[in-house]
Motif scaffolding. Structure first.
Motif, mmCIF file in Angstrom:
data_model
loop_
_atom_site.group_PDB
_atom_site.id
_atom_site.type_symbol
_atom_site.label_atom_id
_atom_site.label_comp_id
_atom_site.label_asym_id
_atom_site.label_seq_id
_atom_site.Cartn_x
_atom_site.Cartn_y
_atom_site.Cartn_z
ATOM 1 N N ASP A 214 37.009 46.250 33.392
ATOM 2 C CA ASP A 214 36.059 46.030 32.327
ATOM 3 C C ASP A 214 36.785 46.231 30.999
ATOM 4 O O ASP A 214 37.058 47.378 30.633
ATOM 5 C CB ASP A 214 34.875 46.996 32.460
ATOM 6 N N PRO A 215 37.148 45.184 30.300
ATOM 7 C CA PRO A 215 36.867 43.791 30.614
ATOM 8 C C PRO A 215 37.685 43.295 31.815
ATOM 9 O O PRO A 215 38.765 43.782 32.099
ATOM 10 C CB PRO A 215 37.245 43.048 29.336
ATOM 11 N N GLN A 216 37.131 42.312 32.504
ATOM 12 C CA GLN A 216 37.703 41.812 33.745
ATOM 13 C C GLN A 216 39.029 41.071 33.516
ATOM 14 O O GLN A 216 39.166 40.308 32.569
ATOM 15 C CB GLN A 216 36.702 40.865 34.398
ATOM 16 N N THR A 217 39.996 41.353 34.398
ATOM 17 C CA THR A 217 41.275 40.649 34.389
ATOM 18 C C THR A 217 41.551 40.129 35.795
ATOM 19 O O THR A 217 40.883 40.507 36.755
ATOM 20 C CB THR A 217 42.435 41.568 33.947
ATOM 21 N N THR A 218 42.553 39.277 35.899
ATOM 22 C CA THR A 218 42.970 38.712 37.174
ATOM 23 C C THR A 218 44.222 39.432 37.655
ATOM 24 O O THR A 218 45.127 39.697 36.857
ATOM 25 C CB THR A 218 43.262 37.203 37.030
ATOM 26 N N VAL A 219 44.263 39.723 38.949
ATOM 27 C CA VAL A 219 45.449 40.311 39.569
ATOM 28 C C VAL A 219 45.858 39.419 40.728
ATOM 29 O O VAL A 219 45.040 39.109 41.590
ATOM 30 C CB VAL A 219 45.203 41.750 40.080
ATOM 31 N N GLU A 220 47.109 38.991 40.719
ATOM 32 C CA GLU A 220 47.677 38.197 41.806
ATOM 33 C C GLU A 220 48.686 39.050 42.561
ATOM 34 O O GLU A 220 49.561 39.661 41.953
ATOM 35 C CB GLU A 220 48.436 36.982 41.273
#
Length: 146
Positions: free
Chosen positions: A77-83
């Motif tokens: 929060d805030p949302q992030t992307t994890v690869e």
């Protein structure tokens, strides 16, 4: 949203399927990262991870699973992307690369968040290597912020 990408990586001397399973199966992951999970990662599901020692949790939305190759989640929060990318180097070697991006922060707030996330994911890959290669739970995550 800025173009900052955090990248951490580590060679883990185990087959890609073993390393991949370690990140989708909480029975394994709880030995080196979070302490509790509401379930195994499944595409399209939201899973809750807990770090009981910190009284913290995160809802994790599973965007993509490519067996033994890649996991993509959204969290925070805030949302992030994890690869999580599992690159096979040989039958018993996997090069794990974790990328985190999609940050909305700017300036000093972004710098602090990038430092925190980089340190956190570095600790995770170090702990995963110790656990998967040697069967040792170093409690790195638990001891990080005591």
């Amino acid at each position: 949203m800025n173009k900052t990408i955090i990248t951490v990586q580590m060679l883990i001397k185990k087959p890609a399927d073993v390393v991949y399973q370690a990140f989708i199966n909480p029975e394994v992951t709880t030995n080196f990262w979070f302490t509790k999970s509401s379930g195994k990662l499944e595409k399209g599901k939201t899973i809750n991870w807990q770090w009981e020692m910190y009284e913290a949790s995160a809802d994790v939305y599973v965007e993509q699973l490519t067996e033994n190759q890649q996991i993509i989640i959204k969290w925070g929060d805030p949302q992030t992307t994890v690869e999580f990318n599992f690159n096979t180097l040989s039958a018993n070697e996997t090069y794990l690369v974790i990328k985190n991006y999609g940050f909305t922060q700017t300036g000093n707030e972004l710098i602090q968040h990038v430092m925190d996330q980089t340190g956190g994911f570095t600790t995770v890959v170090d702990a995963a290597k110790a656990y998967l290669e040697f069967g040792i739970n170093l409690n790195l995550v638990g001891d990080k912020f005591r």
